[in-house]
Design a protein around this motif. Structure first.
Motif, PDB file in Angstrom:
ATOM      1  N   ILE A 165      33.267 -10.096  -4.884  1.00 36.33           N
ATOM      2  CA  ILE A 165      34.400  -9.749  -5.735  1.00 36.33           C
ATOM      3  C   ILE A 165      35.639 -10.414  -5.154  1.00 36.33           C
ATOM      4  N   LEU A 167      39.667 -10.639  -5.555  1.00 39.27           N
ATOM      5  CA  LEU A 167      40.835  -9.978  -6.140  1.00 39.27           C
ATOM      6  C   LEU A 167      42.102 -10.591  -5.560  1.00 39.27           C
ATOM      7  N   LEU A 225      36.238  -1.132  -8.934  1.00 43.09           N
ATOM      8  CA  LEU A 225      36.324  -1.942  -7.725  1.00 43.09           C
ATOM      9  C   LEU A 225      35.761  -1.221  -6.508  1.00 43.09           C
ATOM     10  N   LEU A 314      41.173 -10.950 -11.268  1.00 38.11           N
ATOM     11  CA  LEU A 314      39.859 -10.491 -10.823  1.00 38.11           C
ATOM     12  C   LEU A 314      38.804 -11.500 -11.249  1.00 38.11           C
TER      13      LEU A 314
END
Length: 322
Positions: A165, A167, A225, A314
């Motif tokens: 992920i 961010l 998240l 994101l």
């Protein structure tokens, strides 16, 4: 064209990108190295490594495209991809074309080298932790990274792969003068002091609006998240001010929790993984404003009023064996 990730009630607006051709087979020359100069710091990366980077990073590294000098006039009608060279799809196409040699070129970009170093180290550590079993018989490099995950469920896509992920937060701040009659040089120092104060506020989720209402956008985003890989008290992995700008850029990376193999993966976590994987190569953004009062700002008595504009980006990256 703006698309919505997850429907009209999406928590975040997805930025539509051009769709390029499949790049799962790079062919001869895919191990060619490319040199980048980021504000005086040089990086040498392989093509495969560049192809694993998120869309917004590639766009920042190559804002004007990637086609080297001398190649622009070598393509004719019917040749590859006559599209805008500024698009990320074009950049990926050039990276995946073994007939275009890039190693003799030095690419300059106004991108924070410390931010890229943090990302590269994280990606490399995750890549090294992926089991090396069941390699593809057509792959000549057992450590090669995949640039085209197979379609299907999250469990299938992450077989011999890992999801990351990505961010990012871009924070623009506007300082209200602490008093009416203030000279410009002093006001510049106040802005710099405000930037230093904001840098200390490095909790990832501390900037989201707090709300007691159930089902709010912010709560849904935090839930997604934290279920995917972050923790509530996590701090930004990299956070720094942009030179000569009232901007603070932050980056945080987390390995997708559901890339752990086994039968104990609960359906909720798998559902969040499936939702997050929708952002693979499809960066999404959310923007909001807020007014804050900073305390203990150097050179300012009392509270300093500041307007903040936050933009979150994101995206998902998937790396692993071919």
């Amino acid at each position: 064209m703006m698309a919505s990730a997850g429907g009209e009630a999406s928590i975040i607006t997805q930025v539509s990108q051009g769709v390029g051709p499949p790049l799962n087979t790079l062919g001869v020359g895919s191990d060619e190295n490319i040199t980048l100069d980021l504000r005086g710091t040089r990086f040498t990366l392989s093509r495969d490594e560049l192809l694993t980077l998120p869309e917004f990073v590639l766009l920042s590294l190559f804002p004007n495209g990637l086609l080297p000098d001398g190649h622009m006039n070598s393509y004719h009608e019917g040749d590859i991809y006559p599209v805008d060279v500024r698009s990320v799809a074009w950049t990926r196409a050039v990276l995946g074309n073994p007939n275009i040699h890039l190693s003799d070129n030095l690419f300059y970009a106004q991108y924070d080298p410390a931010s890229l170093q943090y990302m590269l180290e994280f990606f490399r550590n995750v890549a090294q932790s992926i089991p090396s079993s069941s390699p593809s018989p057509t792959s000549s490099d057992p450590n090669a990274v995949s640039v085209e995950p197979v379609p299907g469920s999250a469990r299938d896509m992450l077989q011999d792969r890992a999801g990351i992920i990505v961010l990012r937060e871009d924070l623009d701040f506007y300082v209200i003068p602490p008093r009416r009659e203030i000279e410009q040089p002093e006001m510049i120092e106040v802005k710099r002091a405000a930037g230093r104060a904001l840098l200390k506020q490095d909790g990832i989720f501390s900037g989201l609006r707090k709300s007691e209402e159930a089902g709010t956008t912010e709560q849904h985003l935090i839930e997604m998240l934290t279920a995917g890989g972050f923790n509530h008290d996590d701090r930004w992995g990299h956070r720094a001010g942009e030179p000569n700008k009232a901007v603070v850029c932050s980056l945080a990376l987390a390995r997708l929790r559901t890339d752990i193999k086994g039968h104990d993966m609960n359906s909720h976590a798998m559902g969040m993984a499936q939702k997050l994987l929708l952002f693979w190569r499809k960066p999404a953004r959310r923007c909001w404003w807020e007014g804050v009062e900073l305390l203990d700002v150097e050179g300012v008595e009392g509270k300093l009023k500041v307007w903040i504009r936050r933009v979150w980006t994101l995206e998902m990256s998937v790396i692993g064996l071919r």
